[in-house]
Scaffold this motif. Structure first.
Motif, short mmCIF file in Angstrom:
data_model
loop_
_atom_site.label_atom_id
_atom_site.label_comp_id
_atom_site.label_asym_id
_atom_site.label_seq_id
_atom_site.Cartn_x
_atom_site.Cartn_y
_atom_site.Cartn_z
N MET A 1 0.87 -1.18 0.00
CA MET A 1 0.00 0.00 0.00
C MET A 1 0.90 1.22 0.00
O MET A 1 1.74 1.37 0.88
CB MET A 1 -0.90 0.00 1.25
CG MET A 1 -1.89 1.14 1.27
SD MET A 1 -2.86 1.14 2.78
CE MET A 1 -3.80 -0.34 2.55
N LEU A 2 0.79 2.03 -1.01
CA LEU A 2 1.64 3.20 -1.18
C LEU A 2 0.85 4.45 -0.86
O LEU A 2 -0.18 4.69 -1.46
CB LEU A 2 2.17 3.26 -2.61
CG LEU A 2 3.04 4.49 -2.95
CD1 LEU A 2 4.29 4.49 -2.10
CD2 LEU A 2 3.40 4.47 -4.43
N LEU A 3 1.34 5.18 0.10
CA LEU A 3 0.70 6.44 0.46
C LEU A 3 1.60 7.57 0.02
O LEU A 3 2.74 7.66 0.46
CB LEU A 3 0.48 6.55 1.97
CG LEU A 3 -0.72 5.79 2.52
CD1 LEU A 3 -0.38 4.33 2.67
CD2 LEU A 3 -1.10 6.36 3.87
N VAL A 4 1.11 8.38 -0.86
CA VAL A 4 1.84 9.57 -1.30
C VAL A 4 1.13 10.76 -0.69
O VAL A 4 -0.04 11.00 -0.98
CB VAL A 4 1.86 9.68 -2.83
CG1 VAL A 4 2.64 10.91 -3.24
CG2 VAL A 4 2.45 8.42 -3.42
N ALA A 5 1.80 11.45 0.18
CA ALA A 5 1.15 12.53 0.90
C ALA A 5 1.00 13.75 0.01
O ALA A 5 1.94 14.18 -0.64
CB ALA A 5 1.95 12.90 2.14
N GLY A 6 -0.19 14.27 -0.03
CA GLY A 6 -0.47 15.49 -0.79
C GLY A 6 -1.37 16.37 0.03
O GLY A 6 -2.17 15.89 0.79
N ASP B 1 -5.54 16.30 2.40
CA ASP B 1 -5.74 15.09 1.59
C ASP B 1 -4.49 14.23 1.55
O ASP B 1 -3.39 14.74 1.30
CB ASP B 1 -6.12 15.46 0.16
CG ASP B 1 -7.55 15.97 0.07
OD1 ASP B 1 -8.22 15.98 1.11
OD2 ASP B 1 -7.97 16.38 -1.03
N LEU B 2 -4.67 12.94 1.80
CA LEU B 2 -3.61 11.94 1.60
C LEU B 2 -3.98 11.10 0.39
O LEU B 2 -5.06 10.51 0.36
CB LEU B 2 -3.50 11.03 2.82
CG LEU B 2 -2.85 11.59 4.08
CD1 LEU B 2 -2.93 10.55 5.19
CD2 LEU B 2 -1.41 11.98 3.84
N ASN B 3 -3.10 11.05 -0.59
CA ASN B 3 -3.31 10.19 -1.75
C ASN B 3 -2.70 8.83 -1.47
O ASN B 3 -1.51 8.71 -1.18
CB ASN B 3 -2.67 10.80 -3.00
CG ASN B 3 -3.33 12.11 -3.38
OD1 ASN B 3 -4.55 12.24 -3.24
ND2 ASN B 3 -2.56 13.07 -3.85
N MET B 4 -3.52 7.80 -1.53
CA MET B 4 -3.10 6.46 -1.14
C MET B 4 -3.30 5.49 -2.29
O MET B 4 -4.19 5.67 -3.12
CB MET B 4 -3.89 5.98 0.07
CG MET B 4 -3.81 6.90 1.26
SD MET B 4 -4.92 6.41 2.61
CE MET B 4 -4.35 4.76 2.93
N GLN B 5 -2.47 4.45 -2.30
CA GLN B 5 -2.62 3.38 -3.27
C GLN B 5 -2.54 2.04 -2.56
O GLN B 5 -1.80 1.88 -1.59
CB GLN B 5 -1.53 3.43 -4.35
CG GLN B 5 -1.68 4.60 -5.31
CD GLN B 5 -0.65 4.56 -6.41
OE1 GLN B 5 0.48 4.16 -6.19
NE2 GLN B 5 -1.04 4.96 -7.60
N TYR B 6 -3.34 1.11 -3.05
CA TYR B 6 -3.33 -0.24 -2.50
C TYR B 6 -3.15 -1.24 -3.64
O TYR B 6 -3.83 -1.13 -4.67
CB TYR B 6 -4.64 -0.53 -1.77
CG TYR B 6 -4.83 -1.98 -1.41
CD1 TYR B 6 -4.19 -2.53 -0.31
CD2 TYR B 6 -5.64 -2.80 -2.19
CE1 TYR B 6 -4.36 -3.86 0.01
CE2 TYR B 6 -5.81 -4.13 -1.88
CZ TYR B 6 -5.17 -4.66 -0.78
OH TYR B 6 -5.34 -5.98 -0.47
#
Length: 769
Positions: A15-20, A131-136
């Motif tokens: 799970m990749l969280l890219v903070a924005g 907002d946190l942009n997250m990927q799973y």
């Protein structure tokens, strides 16, 4: 206990969280609601309000502008009266990555990392969002610990025998799904091979003590749960359950402590000491330990366990055959259901709102949801997590909180260290702008952010008024009680001027308040909906003539829900089926390309509806026929299907949202009918006609009689016709004979073909002697 079933390298879920950051305002703040704020801390709790901490900045005929207003208003003030920029307090958010390790698959010496980042610091104002942009990404071959917790009461004795035979098959099936798999059995024995030796016992009542067993399986270290693994408990029973309070029947009143009480043999030792756990207690431990529960129960108990699964996070239900023969397929299907979906949740308090948005995999648009399903290995799911501080807690200690965002059923999580901006630095001792016994306050108060906080014996803007009528300077000028020099009205006509300050009138209704520096504000003159101010306390509150809506509501009177759940058709995830927009909690359907209509824009002139989808389950539940005509098949395939209401005639009103369906039962050629629709909560309901419309039975006797009669009649006609033709032919032959006989011209002697009746023979050897 678990035993190791695989040791191959694991490819973990990532799970990749890219903070924005999107520092968005919660909404446009009415400037009048800013002007009523009397302190810096109160001012900045409104997202658009800005405070002027400049000393000697007072509202007067020359300077009618308040300290608290919107940034736009402050900048619009005339330069000679405008607050200096270095005294404007308008705090913004802060964000810091504290732990941001890269995603790793894991190895023999290092645990897998599935969430990135692992820890963030966030500072937010009330009403602003981040907002946190997250990927799973779906895992391949992720470790699995499965613990089969079985009811060994007497009624499950046949199931115990079947389970012991299916243990190896279950292991092999799960190893096909993940090579790193471990399996445990029950709360009394440590491996599948000992199932046959497990004892069964009888009960004095129908419900079982399954909650005790579930609690011990969750919290006990003897079970051997691995930290980096998906943890599954399969709970198998044919009975309901005891829960908190039922222990009183046996004289047990001590609450369950949620701790492990297994002895060296793995037996529960506190069954006669403490009560059963509650549903909430089980749910809290499931979340704490990241457990996925699978309730494998018989058809008689499926309803109660479905309701239980709705209260236990990350749990699901399946129908167990009477002898548990389908347990392997049930566990396999439920495991695939769990692993092919992702659900995000959090532990935020009531003062923090966390919203989830995703486009899952295929849809191009973002929708508000924390779930995505139907995932395959390699699929990447995008999430946007919006964090908002809705209000400041009363206790300043709670202005700083930590919470986690986690994927349901997994141990890892993102820790968010959140600090709410609820006061100004100049309101805290030791900071610039904070001065005790300030000359600006006549020595009788503390200057905080440009405003005097007077001691208990003085009041007034500069603490110039004495409570006892002496010791201070009485100010008879009432200019401080007028909003500006264009009016002579004191305190907006809703208060009295006392020592240069307005004292607002009291209302007969104690809940109605008049406030503001000039009594210009109140909490009862706001837009109403259904005769309720701001649609009622659950929707918003009235602040200086404007409704301040609670999280999740919008509109002039806070009458519109921002949640899109009411716009999502049950069984779907996209609001308005993608054919409209969710406006004020209701679907506004598109009509440009195709004319969609209905509660969820699910209908159109060429739309098929859900008739075909519901047909088979209605047919087997009501009439016992169709593809699912076997009771076990019907129960397995129609687990979450609502029980149809049987009616004499299934009909729907053309103006209603109900859909009328009609099909032919191919087993007997009869027609069956049903109607489906959705109640006010969006739950599917079905009304089915209890009888089928069958064609009348043919009169077999008369048909056979008619056929036989017709055959006989045709035979008789044929015989008569043959007889008639024969008679005609004979008459014709006889007539011809008579005609020939009458026309003969010779007698007997002349007849060339005449022969005598006697014949004479001569012997050649006779000489006449």
């Amino acid at each position: 206990m678990f035993r190791r079933l695989g040791n191959r390298q694991v490819i973990v879920v990532s799970m990749l969280l890219v903070a924005g950051v999107i520092g968005s305002a919660f909404g446009q703040t009415n400037s009048s609601s800013c002007t009523a704020k009397k302190s810096c801390g109160e001012c900045i709790r409104s997202p658009d309000c800005v405070w002027c901490s400049q000393p000697r900045y007072e509202r007067s005929a020359r300077n009618p502008y308040p300290r608290c207003n919107t940034a736009t208003k402050h900048l619009a003030y005339p330069s000679e009266t405008r607050c200096r920029d270095d005294f404007l307090i308008n705090p913004s958010h802060e964000f810091e990555l504290r732990k941001d390790e890269e995603i790793t698959k894991g190895s023999e010496h290092r645990e897998a990392i599935q969430i990135r980042p692992q820890n963030v610091y966030l500072k937010l104002r009330v009403g602003q969002s981040f907002d946190l942009n997250m990927q799973y990404a779906q895992a391949e071959d992720y470790p699995v610990d499965l613990y089969y917790l079985m009811d060994l009461s007497k009624s499950m004795e046949d199931d115990k025998e079947e389970l012991s035979n299916l243990g190896n098959l279950l292991s092999e099936t799960m190893q096909n799904l993940t090579s790193n798999f471990r399996l445990g059995f029950g709360s009394f024995v440590d491996k599948v091979g000992e199932v046959k030796s497990a004892r069964v016992s009888g009960n004095l009542d129908a419900p079982e003590g399954g909650f005790d067993a579930i609690m011990q399986a969750i919290v006990c270290d003897q079970i051997g749960w691995r930290q980096q693994a998906r943890r599954l408990i399969v709970f198998s029973t044919d009975a309901s359950f005891h829960y908190a309070g039922d222990g009183l029947l046996g004289g047990i009143v001590k609450p369950n402590d949620g701790k492990c009480h297994l002895d060296s043999r793995g037996e529960y030792t506190y069954s006669t000491i403490q009560d059963y756990p509650s549903v909430a207690h089980i749910n809290s431990k499931v979340k704490e330990k990241s457990i996925n529960m699978i309730f494998a129960v018989t058809a008689e108990q499926i309803d109660i366990y479905e309701r239980l699964s709705q209260q236990v996070e990350g749990s699901s239900c399946g129908v167990l055959a009477a002898d548990s023969k389908n347990v392997v397929e049930l566990v396999k299907s439920q495991y695939q259901k769990i692993t092919s979906s992702v659900e995000l949740k959090d532990t935020a308090s009531a003062f923090i709102k966390v919203s989830y948005f995703s486009n899952c995999v295929d849809p191009p648009t973002w929708v508000e949801t924390n779930k995505c399903s139907g995932l395959r290995v390699g699929d990447v799911v995008n999430f946007k997590v919006k964090i908002e501080v809705t209000e400041c807690p009363k206790d300043p200690i709670d202005w700083r909180q930590k919470f986690t965002i986690y994927r349901v059923g997994l141990e890892e999580s993102l820790t968010v260290d959140l600090e709410s901006i609820c006061d100004c630095p100049c309101e805290t001792p030791g900071n610039p702008g904070y001065e005790e016994f300030s000359p600006e306050c006549g020595g009788f108060g503390t200057l905080t952010c440009g405003v005097c906080e007077c001691d208990e014996k003085h009041f007034g803007r500069k603490c110039e008024c004495d409570v006892e009528g002496g010791g201070g300077t009485r100010v008879e000028d009432d200019s401080g009680c007028r909003a500006d020099n264009t009016t002579d009205i004191i305190c907006t006509g809703r208060g009295t001027c006392n020592c240069g300050q307005c004292e607002c009138f009291q209302r007969e209704n104690p809940l109605e308040k008049i406030d503001g520096q000039y009594c210009e504000c109140d909490n009862f003159n706001c837009p109403r909906e259904s005769e309720l101010i701001c649609s009622g306390p659950g929707h918003g509150r009235c602040d200086c003539g404007k409704c301040i809506c609670n999280p999740g509501w919008s509109g002039d009177a806070c009458q519109c829900s921002l949640l899109q759940d009411t716009c999502v058709e049950p069984g779907d995830t996209i609001p308005c089926n993608g054919h409209g927009n969710c406006v004020c909690g209701k679907c506004s359907c598109n009509t440009t390309v195709a004319r969609y209509y209905g509660r969820w824009c699910e209908k159109c002139p060429t739309c098929p509806g859900r008739c075909e989808e519901l047909k088979d389950c209605v047919q087997c539940r009501v009439h016992g026929t169709g593809e699912f005509n076997q009771p076990e098949i019907c129960e397995n395939e129609c687990v979450n299907f609502p029980e149809p209401e049987k009616v004499d005639v299934a009909s729907s009103d053309e103006e209603s949202e109900e859909k009328y369906c009609a099909f032919t039962d191919h087993s007997d050629g009869c027609r069956f009918y049903f109607v489906y629709g959705y109640d006010v909560l969006g739950k599917l309901y079905i009304r089915a006609q209890r009888t089928k419309d069958c064609p009348p039975e043919p009169p077999i006797f008369w048909i056979i009689s008619g056929v036989v009669g017709a055959i006989v009649l045709v035979g008789l006609l044929f015989i008569l016709l043959w007889k008639l033709l024969t008679h005609i032919h004979d008459r014709a032959e006889y007539a011809r004979f008579e005609k020939e006989r009458m026309s003969a011209k010779w007698d007997a002697g002349e007849n060339p073909i005449y022969k005598q009746a006697t014949s004479t023979f001569k012997n050649p050897m006779y000489s006449g002697r």
